[in-house]
Structure formats: structure tokens, C-alpha cells
Scaffold this motif. Structure first.
Motif, PDB file in Angstrom:
ATOM      1  N   ARG A   1       6.386  21.432   3.550  1.00 28.49           N
ATOM      2  CA  ARG A   1       5.976  20.042   3.714  1.00 28.49           C
ATOM      3  C   ARG A   1       4.694  19.754   2.946  1.00 28.49           C
ATOM      4  O   ARG A   1       4.538  18.673   2.360  1.00 28.49           O
ATOM      5  CB  ARG A   1       5.789  19.729   5.198  1.00 28.49           C
ATOM      6  CG  ARG A   1       5.435  18.276   5.478  1.00 28.49           C
ATOM      7  CD  ARG A   1       5.486  17.974   6.956  1.00 28.49           C
ATOM      8  NE  ARG A   1       4.614  18.836   7.732  1.00 28.49           N
ATOM      9  CZ  ARG A   1       4.469  18.758   9.045  1.00 28.49           C
ATOM     10  NH1 ARG A   1       5.151  17.860   9.727  1.00 28.49           N
ATOM     11  NH2 ARG A   1       3.656  19.581   9.679  1.00 28.49           N
ATOM     12  N   TRP A   2       3.771  20.723   2.924  1.00 29.77           N
ATOM     13  CA  TRP A   2       2.533  20.518   2.171  1.00 29.77           C
ATOM     14  C   TRP A   2       2.809  20.474   0.670  1.00 29.77           C
ATOM     15  O   TRP A   2       2.122  19.770  -0.077  1.00 29.77           O
ATOM     16  CB  TRP A   2       1.536  21.623   2.490  1.00 29.77           C
ATOM     17  CG  TRP A   2       0.797  21.391   3.757  1.00 29.77           C
ATOM     18  CD1 TRP A   2       0.900  22.094   4.923  1.00 29.77           C
ATOM     19  CD2 TRP A   2      -0.163  20.357   4.005  1.00 29.77           C
ATOM     20  NE1 TRP A   2       0.070  21.568   5.888  1.00 29.77           N
ATOM     21  CE2 TRP A   2      -0.593  20.505   5.353  1.00 29.77           C
ATOM     22  CE3 TRP A   2      -0.693  19.329   3.242  1.00 29.77           C
ATOM     23  CZ2 TRP A   2      -1.527  19.655   5.925  1.00 29.77           C
ATOM     24  CZ3 TRP A   2      -1.623  18.482   3.809  1.00 29.77           C
ATOM     25  CH2 TRP A   2      -2.037  18.651   5.133  1.00 29.77           C
TER      26      TRP A   2
ATOM     27  N   ARG B   1       3.786  16.946   0.136  1.00 24.48           N
ATOM     28  CA  ARG B   1       2.665  16.021   0.311  1.00 24.48           C
ATOM     29  C   ARG B   1       1.678  16.101  -0.838  1.00 24.48           C
ATOM     30  O   ARG B   1       1.096  15.093  -1.238  1.00 24.48           O
ATOM     31  CB  ARG B   1       1.910  16.355   1.597  1.00 24.48           C
ATOM     32  CG  ARG B   1       2.616  16.008   2.893  1.00 24.48           C
ATOM     33  CD  ARG B   1       1.789  16.550   4.031  1.00 24.48           C
ATOM     34  NE  ARG B   1       2.240  16.107   5.342  1.00 24.48           N
ATOM     35  CZ  ARG B   1       1.722  16.548   6.474  1.00 24.48           C
ATOM     36  NH1 ARG B   1       0.724  17.436   6.446  1.00 24.48           N
ATOM     37  NH2 ARG B   1       2.177  16.110   7.629  1.00 24.48           N
ATOM     38  N   ALA B   2       1.456  17.311  -1.348  1.00 26.43           N
ATOM     39  CA  ALA B   2       0.421  17.537  -2.368  1.00 26.43           C
ATOM     40  C   ALA B   2       1.038  18.243  -3.576  1.00 26.43           C
ATOM     41  O   ALA B   2       0.967  19.465  -3.692  1.00 26.43           O
ATOM     42  CB  ALA B   2      -0.724  18.363  -1.784  1.00 26.43           C
ATOM     43  N   PRO B   3       1.632  17.511  -4.484  1.00 31.48           N
ATOM     44  CA  PRO B   3       2.290  18.144  -5.637  1.00 31.48           C
ATOM     45  C   PRO B   3       1.337  18.837  -6.597  1.00 31.48           C
ATOM     46  O   PRO B   3       1.770  19.646  -7.413  1.00 31.48           O
ATOM     47  CB  PRO B   3       2.991  16.956  -6.322  1.00 31.48           C
ATOM     48  CG  PRO B   3       2.239  15.745  -5.875  1.00 31.48           C
ATOM     49  CD  PRO B   3       1.785  16.041  -4.484  1.00 31.48           C
TER      50      PRO B   3
ATOM     51  N   ALA C   1      -5.920  19.583  -4.733  1.00 30.12           N
ATOM     52  CA  ALA C   1      -5.687  20.885  -5.353  1.00 30.12           C
ATOM     53  C   ALA C   1      -5.940  22.056  -4.406  1.00 30.12           C
ATOM     54  O   ALA C   1      -5.416  23.146  -4.622  1.00 30.12           O
ATOM     55  CB  ALA C   1      -6.572  21.039  -6.590  1.00 30.12           C
ATOM     56  N   ARG C   2      -6.735  21.841  -3.348  1.00 31.14           N
ATOM     57  CA  ARG C   2      -7.104  22.947  -2.457  1.00 31.14           C
ATOM     58  C   ARG C   2      -6.846  22.570  -1.001  1.00 31.14           C
ATOM     59  O   ARG C   2      -7.233  21.492  -0.552  1.00 31.14           O
ATOM     60  CB  ARG C   2      -8.575  23.341  -2.642  1.00 31.14           C
ATOM     61  CG  ARG C   2      -8.889  23.888  -4.039  1.00 31.14           C
ATOM     62  CD  ARG C   2     -10.371  24.151  -4.234  1.00 31.14           C
ATOM     63  NE  ARG C   2     -10.659  24.591  -5.577  1.00 31.14           N
ATOM     64  CZ  ARG C   2     -10.787  25.860  -5.960  1.00 31.14           C
ATOM     65  NH1 ARG C   2     -10.652  26.821  -5.046  1.00 31.14           N
ATOM     66  NH2 ARG C   2     -11.051  26.177  -7.201  1.00 31.14           N
ATOM     67  N   LEU C   3      -6.219  23.495  -0.264  1.00 35.39           N
ATOM     68  CA  LEU C   3      -5.894  23.293   1.145  1.00 35.39           C
ATOM     69  C   LEU C   3      -6.294  24.533   1.940  1.00 35.39           C
ATOM     70  O   LEU C   3      -5.896  25.643   1.604  1.00 35.39           O
ATOM     71  CB  LEU C   3      -4.393  23.033   1.325  1.00 35.39           C
ATOM     72  CG  LEU C   3      -3.875  22.974   2.764  1.00 35.39           C
ATOM     73  CD1 LEU C   3      -4.485  21.788   3.518  1.00 35.39           C
ATOM     74  CD2 LEU C   3      -2.353  22.887   2.773  1.00 35.39           C
TER      75      LEU C   3
ATOM     76  N   GLY D   1       0.800  -1.218   0.000  1.00 36.34           N
ATOM     77  CA  GLY D   1       0.000   0.000   0.000  1.00 36.34           C
ATOM     78  C   GLY D   1       0.830   1.263   0.000  1.00 36.34           C
ATOM     79  O   GLY D   1       0.298   2.347   0.132  1.00 36.34           O
ATOM     80  N   ALA D   2       2.156   1.151  -0.118  1.00 37.53           N
ATOM     81  CA  ALA D   2       3.001   2.340  -0.108  1.00 37.53           C
ATOM     82  C   ALA D   2       2.751   3.167  -1.357  1.00 37.53           C
ATOM     83  O   ALA D   2       2.450   2.661  -2.425  1.00 37.53           O
ATOM     84  CB  ALA D   2       4.470   1.931  -0.034  1.00 37.53           C
ATOM     85  N   SER D   3       2.873   4.479  -1.232  1.00 40.75           N
ATOM     86  CA  SER D   3       2.723   5.357  -2.378  1.00 40.75           C
ATOM     87  C   SER D   3       3.722   6.490  -2.260  1.00 40.75           C
ATOM     88  O   SER D   3       4.323   6.702  -1.219  1.00 40.75           O
ATOM     89  CB  SER D   3       1.299   5.898  -2.478  1.00 40.75           C
ATOM     90  OG  SER D   3       1.097   6.984  -1.649  1.00 40.75           O
ATOM     91  N   GLU D   4       3.904   7.236  -3.328  1.00 42.50           N
ATOM     92  CA  GLU D   4       4.936   8.259  -3.357  1.00 42.50           C
ATOM     93  C   GLU D   4       4.575   9.457  -2.505  1.00 42.50           C
ATOM     94  O   GLU D   4       5.431  10.071  -1.891  1.00 42.50           O
ATOM     95  CB  GLU D   4       5.189   8.681  -4.799  1.00 42.50           C
ATOM     96  CG  GLU D   4       5.751   7.557  -5.673  1.00 42.50           C
ATOM     97  CD  GLU D   4       6.019   8.014  -7.083  1.00 42.50           C
ATOM     98  OE1 GLU D   4       5.693   9.182  -7.379  1.00 42.50           O
ATOM     99  OE2 GLU D   4       6.537   7.224  -7.881  1.00 42.50           O
ATOM    100  N   CYS D   5       3.322   9.849  -2.478  1.00 43.33           N
ATOM    101  CA  CYS D   5       2.928  11.007  -1.681  1.00 43.33           C
ATOM    102  C   CYS D   5       1.544  10.765  -1.083  1.00 43.33           C
ATOM    103  O   CYS D   5       0.799   9.903  -1.545  1.00 43.33           O
ATOM    104  CB  CYS D   5       2.949  12.285  -2.519  1.00 43.33           C
ATOM    105  SG  CYS D   5       1.776  12.304  -3.881  1.00 43.33           S
TER     106      CYS D   5
END
Length: 358
Positions: free
Chosen positions: A231-232, A235-237, A212-214, A202-206
Motif C-alpha cells: 500500500r505504501w 501511496r508513494a511512487p 522519498a523516505r518512510l 482537490g483530488a490527486s492521483e496519490c
């Protein structure tokens, strides 16, 4: 209703179930046929924000049971989730004597601490057990729903000054992350989101590949606010819209101010951003008077204005508006969350009506 195609009913029910669960619960009581047909739509939007700490556990058990009953291809999936802190059922007894409204946050903290310490050993043990169960239930719900969520709102509001609260976990273990999440709102202390070790199942890159919105609301009655835009960005490219609300002019928020300045000045953070919205906290008002005089608050606004002007991203800086308590933010964020579910702008509306309803 019995003559309409199931596919058509499903679309109608999805459009109706946008209030966090009330409409879905009502549909399950209409008839056995409607209950079965609406099984997927009833869970389209879910808001868990009652004072009962057992609500998370009951919802988790109910969702697992409904998924077990569903046939292949019609598994109930939660697309929009609002999750708030809870007041424990086994809270310590209140202080003796009549309760009066505190005139300062420090006084409220002393009352909160004294209330927690007055509980008997048995009550405190039950409180800890209740909190442990609550955290386990929240973790289980998050792991179950994370693959399917489109929007997520987490609210740590200290809504009830006389009772301690069960805050949401400080760390979420989420295998696979949130692959479909498009929008995230965090009000209060920012939790850590952890993926399995590299190479594990279950590993993933991010953590948030599609977000798209934070929106970060720096509520911080019981914990110092944290803000790490770098850091965000990792986490969210795909992050394109950022909003930071309730940033104050006190030393408690100084680290957040510095983080905002560093983040908006970093090319790694602003490379993909299209819009930044900043809403400062209004000076606190007691008995009709502001505790922070305009002469002291003006430098804070001037600093925010300088930060916003120095970034290459289109930035909206709201003027200080109506003061809001932490418990008021829960009402506001639920309204914004529902607006987003319905396809409206919600907190991203930068028109003049923002000043009216803030």
C-alpha cells in the motif's frame, strides 16, 4: 538588525528556527520590527508534543491569525512538523492508594482500564468532549499544513501509564494529499490517509507523490501493529528509503513480520527502493535480566537476517541494542526529526555511532 535587508534577515531566521518553535517564539518577543520580519520564518519548524491537549487548538488559531496579518507573498508556511499524542486535561481521577511500578505490561493495562472506569459520569463526558475537540483540531491543522510540508513525524506514544491519552486520528482526510512531503515518520498505530473522491475538488492521483523516505516504528501497546508495504508503494511512487524499527519477536508482531517478508519479496515494492533499514526490538529487560532468553530470541534474528538477505535492495539489519520504552521513542524521534531539518542523516545514519546512541 534594523539596517539589514529583510530578505537577508529572513534567511538568517530560517536557519535559526530549527528547534520546533522555541526560537520562533523568542523572536516574536524581541520587537515589533523583528516580529513582523520573522513572521514567515517563525513557523518553519513546529513541534506539538506537550501534555496539554489544548496546544493544537491554540497553535491553529495563532497560525490562522498570523496568516491573516501577513501581506501577499509572505504567508507563514510550516515546512517541518512533529505532532504527538496528548494527555487530556479532563482525565479520569487516578486509582486510590500509592502507585507502584508495574512488573508487566498486562498489569499496567489493568491499571489503565481501572483508572478510566473510575471516573464519574461528568468526568467521562468531559473527557469524550475533550477528545472530540482534539481530533477536530488535529484534522484542521493537517488539512491546513499538508500542501506545504517537507517532513512530517506522527508519534502515538503511550507516555503516561496512569492516564489515558488522546491518540491522533485513525483517519486523516487530506484534500490534495501531501504534494511536497519528502519524509514521513509514523510511531505507533498507522493512520489511514484519505483523498477526496475521484474527480472531486482537490483530488490527486496519490497521497505522497514526492515522498522519498518512510520510517515506521511499530510501537503497539494499545493496538496491534500494522505494516502494509504494498500500500505504501502505491501511496508513494517515489519512495527510495524505508526503515522499520522496533519489530519484536512476539506473536503481537507476527503479522508485521509476515508483511515485512512479503513486502521485501515483492518486485512492486522493491523496484524503486535503494535502501532498507531494519531495527529489531531488544528483548525486554526487568531487574537487570532479559525476559526473552537468547535461545528464544535467536530464531527471530535469524528470520530477520533471512528476510534482509533475500531482498535485492541494499539492507542494513541492526543487532538488538538498548531497550527503549514507548515514551523514550518520542525523545529519540524528535532528535532524529531535528537532525533531518538541519540536513543531517538522523535515523538514516547507519554508521557505528548508531549502536552507541540507540
Amino acid at each position: 538588525m534594523d539596517r539589514l535587508a529583510i530578505e537577508l534577515l529572513d534567511e538568517i531566521f530560517i536557519l535559526a528556527c530549527t528547534d520546533g518553535g522555541y526560537t520562533g517564539s523568542s523572536l516574536s518577543l524581541v520587537s515589533k520590527h523583528i516580529r513582523a520580519v520573522s513572521r514567515t520564518a517563525r513557523f518553519h519548524t513546529v513541534a506539538i508534543h506537550s501534555r496539554n491537549s489544548k496546544q493544537v487548538s491554540r497553535f491553529y488559531a495563532y497560525l490562522v491569525r498570523e496568516r491573516a496579518r501577513s501581506s501577499e507573498g509572505v504567508t507563514p508556511r510550516v515546512r517541518h512538523l512533529l505532532l504527538a499524542s496528548a494527555v487530556p486535561e479532563t482525565s479520569p481521577p487516578p486509582m486510590e492508594g500509592p502507585w507502584t511500578k508495574a512488573s508487566s505490561i498486562e498489569y499496567k493495562r489493568r491499571i489503565f482500564a481501572a483508572t478510566a472506569q473510575r471516573g464519574s459520569e461528568q468526568v467521562c463526558g468531559a473527557f469524550k468532549a475533550d477528545r472530540t475537540k482534539f481530533l477536530e483540531d488535529v484534522q484542521a491543522v493537517m488539512q491546513l499544513l499538508s500542501p506545504d510540508l517537507y517532513t512530517l513525524t506522527l508519534v502515538h506514544c503511550h507516555r503516561h501509564e496512569q492516564q489515558p491519552e488522546h491518540r491522533l486520528p485513525e483517519r486523516f482526510e487530506v484534500p490534495g494529499g501531501f504534494p511536497r512531503l519528502r519524509e514521513l515518520t509514523i510511531a505507533g498505530p498507522e493512520p489511514a490517509f484519505a483523498l477526496p473522491a475521484a474527480g472531486g475538488e482537490g483530488a490527486s492521483e496519490c497521497m505522497f507523490p514526492s515522498m522519498a523516505r518512510l520510517h515506521i516504528v511499530l510501537l503497539a501497546k494499545m493496538a496491534r501493529p500494522t505494516l502494509d508495504l504494498a500500500r505504501w508503494a502505491d501511496r508513494a511512487p517515489a519512495l527510495t528509503h524505508l526503515r522499520v524499527s522496533d519489530i519484536a519477536d512476539d506473536s503481537y508482531h507476527e503479522s508485521a513480520m509476515e508483511a515485512l517478508q512479503d513486502g521485501l519479496g515483492s518486485k512492486a515494492v522493491t523496484a524503486r527502493l535503494k535502501q532498507v533499514v531494519v531495527r529489531p526490538r531488544c528483548p525486554t529487560m526487568y531487574w537487570g535480566r532479559f525476559t526473552t532468553p537468547p535461545t528464544a530470541y535467536s530464531p527471530h534474528m535469524a528470520r530477520l537476517d533471512e528476510i534482509c538477505w533475500s531482498t535485492p535492495v541494499a539492507t542494513v539489519l541492526f543487532p538488538p541494542t538498548k531497550p527503549m520504552k514507548e515514551r523514550d521513542w518520542e525523545v529519540r524521534l524528535k532528535s532524529d526529526w531535528r537532525d533531518r531539518v538541519l540536513g543531517r542523516l538522523g535515523c538514516w545514519d547507519v554508521a557505528e555511532k548508531e549502536y552507541e546512541r540507540s
